[in-house]
Design a protein around this motif. Structure first.
Motif, PDB file in Angstrom:
ATOM      1  N   HIS A 250      12.634  10.941   0.139  1.00 21.01           N
ATOM      2  CA  HIS A 250      13.146  12.308   0.098  1.00 21.01           C
ATOM      3  C   HIS A 250      12.209  13.169  -0.748  1.00 21.01           C
ATOM      4  O   HIS A 250      11.662  12.700  -1.760  1.00 21.01           O
ATOM      5  N   PRO A 251      12.004  14.425  -0.372  1.00 21.21           N
ATOM      6  CA  PRO A 251      11.087  15.278  -1.148  1.00 21.21           C
ATOM      7  C   PRO A 251      11.553  15.459  -2.596  1.00 21.21           C
ATOM      8  O   PRO A 251      12.738  15.637  -2.858  1.00 21.21           O
TER       9      PRO A 251
ATOM     10  N   GLN B   4       6.226  13.522  -1.497  1.00 21.45           N
ATOM     11  CA  GLN B   4       6.873  12.367  -0.882  1.00 21.45           C
ATOM     12  C   GLN B   4       5.935  11.157  -0.949  1.00 21.45           C
ATOM     13  O   GLN B   4       4.709  11.305  -0.982  1.00 21.45           O
ATOM     14  N   VAL B   5       6.546   9.969  -0.926  1.00 18.16           N
ATOM     15  CA  VAL B   5       5.783   8.717  -0.990  1.00 18.16           C
ATOM     16  C   VAL B   5       6.314   7.772   0.090  1.00 18.16           C
ATOM     17  O   VAL B   5       7.512   7.776   0.395  1.00 18.16           O
ATOM     18  N   ARG B   6       5.432   6.961   0.658  1.00 19.84           N
ATOM     19  CA  ARG B   6       5.868   5.913   1.589  1.00 19.84           C
ATOM     20  C   ARG B   6       5.091   4.629   1.326  1.00 19.84           C
ATOM     21  O   ARG B   6       4.045   4.645   0.651  1.00 19.84           O
TER      22      ARG B   6
ATOM     23  N   LYS C  49       0.868  -1.176   0.000  1.00 18.36           N
ATOM     24  CA  LYS C  49       0.000   0.000   0.000  1.00 18.36           C
ATOM     25  C   LYS C  49       0.909   1.232   0.000  1.00 18.36           C
ATOM     26  O   LYS C  49       1.989   1.214   0.587  1.00 18.36           O
ATOM     27  N   TYR C  50       0.447   2.283  -0.652  1.00 21.36           N
ATOM     28  CA  TYR C  50       1.244   3.495  -0.732  1.00 21.36           C
ATOM     29  C   TYR C  50       0.434   4.704  -0.285  1.00 21.36           C
ATOM     30  O   TYR C  50      -0.799   4.734  -0.412  1.00 21.36           O
ATOM     31  N   GLN C  51       1.134   5.681   0.234  1.00 16.32           N
ATOM     32  CA  GLN C  51       0.568   6.986   0.558  1.00 16.32           C
ATOM     33  C   GLN C  51       1.430   8.059  -0.084  1.00 16.32           C
ATOM     34  O   GLN C  51       2.651   7.905  -0.208  1.00 16.32           O
ATOM     35  N   ILE C  52       0.780   9.148  -0.473  1.00 13.73           N
ATOM     36  CA  ILE C  52       1.480  10.313  -1.016  1.00 13.73           C
ATOM     37  C   ILE C  52       1.135  11.517  -0.146  1.00 13.73           C
ATOM     38  O   ILE C  52       0.001  11.633   0.331  1.00 13.73           O
ATOM     39  N   ARG C  53       2.112  12.361   0.051  1.00 17.28           N
ATOM     40  CA  ARG C  53       1.795  13.651   0.652  1.00 17.28           C
ATOM     41  C   ARG C  53       2.518  14.736  -0.139  1.00 17.28           C
ATOM     42  O   ARG C  53       3.597  14.505  -0.700  1.00 17.28           O
ATOM     43  N   TYR C  54       1.907  15.918  -0.201  1.00 21.47           N
ATOM     44  CA  TYR C  54       2.494  17.016  -0.962  1.00 21.47           C
ATOM     45  C   TYR C  54       2.179  18.343  -0.273  1.00 21.47           C
ATOM     46  O   TYR C  54       1.229  18.460   0.508  1.00 21.47           O
TER      47      TYR C  54
END
Length: 388
Positions: free
Chosen positions: A313-314, A291-293, A252-257
């Motif tokens: 890393h951003p 960024q992604v995790r 599963k992935y999450q993105i934040r910006y």
């Protein structure tokens, strides 16, 4: 009580070595906070010193003579009440001095509290190769004296008990790292023991399978790019964590910006197991950091929810500049926005009738093509208005 008195009476008759000029009793005691202590300094008869000429210091500060007592011509006592916790974990320095200031003897006072049961023990494994654990000291956590924490672990049904000593520096304090030799598909029992000179305590035992607590490295090769000339969108692409490429799991992935000049992140939760995502509704002509995790869910059939990796890393990218902003036009008012929206929807459906055939043609790609056409038409119209 009698044993204590017996020891005090023996103090004046201590046998001195050839190098000792005085002896403090008790030597290096461990006491609870709030306790009282009476210590004695016995000087060698060879020195010819009188107890009445001696004095005491604690951590370099001279103690009041009202706390002294002359037990005999060669023995001076000092009594300390309601002791505070030691100022340093290596103990407070109680020193007996001669009248001229020379140090005759010293003792370390360890004044503190016994440890309480460690709590919040949690563990995680990076790519199934190792195990890291951390915990929180029980109670207020401050014992004032050196307290040793030891993580212990063993296979649940067999195997011998093993130990991992605490990291004692900086932010990694109250944690432990086991780098290798871990078994998969078999649960471990893990607990923490705390001990100092005043007592010991043991945490609750947790049971876990390494496969249930796996985390991984952040996704690799995060790329952020424009979507053609669309001014409000960016595409994010990334690669799955390479360390888990040979494992059976569902990531599963999450993105934040965030905006370049902002500290507030917006999180996209519903990415699923895709390795690309499109961000929409962005500002035109603006730099974004992305960024992604990753969360490696269900490694080899594990039913646990998994543990999120660190963020990548951003990566920075900018949206295209709006042609309307370039022409210097003012932002439309609310009524003008509604009128513009109705006009653009009418244009869109007219464009669809001309370029698409049937419902199969209605896709995000088709919508993107129309947005590009619309922006070009705005650009052409603005150029004509400027020339006129």
């Amino acid at each position: 009580m009698f044993s204590f008195i017996f020891l005090i009476l023996l103090v004046p008759h201590v046998l001195f070595s050839s190098t000792q000029v005085a002896v403090i009793f008790p030597q290096d005691p461990a006491l609870r906070v709030g306790s009282s202590l009476t210590a004695t300094c016995t000087v060698s008869s060879e020195l010819g010193l009188q107890a009445s000429t001696l004095y005491w210091t604690l951590n370099g500060k001279r103690l009041a003579s009202s706390t002294y007592g002359v037990v005999s011509p060669s023995v001076l006592s000092v009594t300390l009440h309601r002791l505070n916790g030691s100022q340093q974990q290596s103990g407070d320095n109680l020193v007996c001095h001669g009248g001229d200031g020379h140090v005759l003897a010293g003792s370390c006072l360890f004044v503190g509290m016994p440890p309480e049961k460690p709590v919040n023990l949690t563990c995680w494994s990076r790519n199934t190769k190792d195990l890291s654990c951390k915990w929180t000291p029980g109670g207020r956590g401050e014992t004032f004296i050196r307290t040793k924490y030891t993580l212990k672990y063993k296979l649940r049904w067999y195997g011998r008990e093993k130990e991992c000593e605490e990291n004692t520096t900086g932010q990694r304090r109250y944690s432990c790292y086991i780098p290798r030799d871990l078994a998969l598909f078999t649960p471990y029992e893990i607990w923490v023991e705390a001990a100092n000179q005043l007592g010991s305590a043991t945490s609750d035992i947790i049971t876990l399978d390494i496969l249930d607590v796996v985390t991984t490295d952040p996704p690799d090769n995060v790329l952020v790019s424009r979507v053609g000339e669309l001014e409000d969108q960016l595409t994010v692409r990334w690669a799955s964590p390479p360390a888990l490429k040979d494992f059976l799991f569902q990531a599963k992935y999450q993105i934040r910006y965030r905006l370049e000049d902002s500290t507030e992140w917006k999180v996209v939760d519903d990415v699923g197991n895709q390795t690309s995502c499109r961000l929409a509704g962005l500002r035109a002509g603006t730099v974004y950091f992305v960024q992604v995790r990753c969360n490696p869910v269900g490694i080899y059939g594990s039913r646990k929810p998994g543990i999120w990796s660190d963020w990548s890393h951003p990566t920075a990218a900018s949206t295209p500049i709006s042609e309307r902003l370039q022409s210097g036009s003012c932002d439309p008012k609310s009524g003008e926005q509604n009128s513009t929206l109705r006009r653009e929807l009418k244009q869109f459906f007219g464009w669809v009738r001309k370029h698409a055939y049937g419902c199969s043609g209605m896709s995000i790609k088709l919508y993107d093509q129309w947005r590009v056409w619309l922006q070009k038409s705005h650009k052409t119209r603005n150029q004509v208005e400027i020339k006129s």
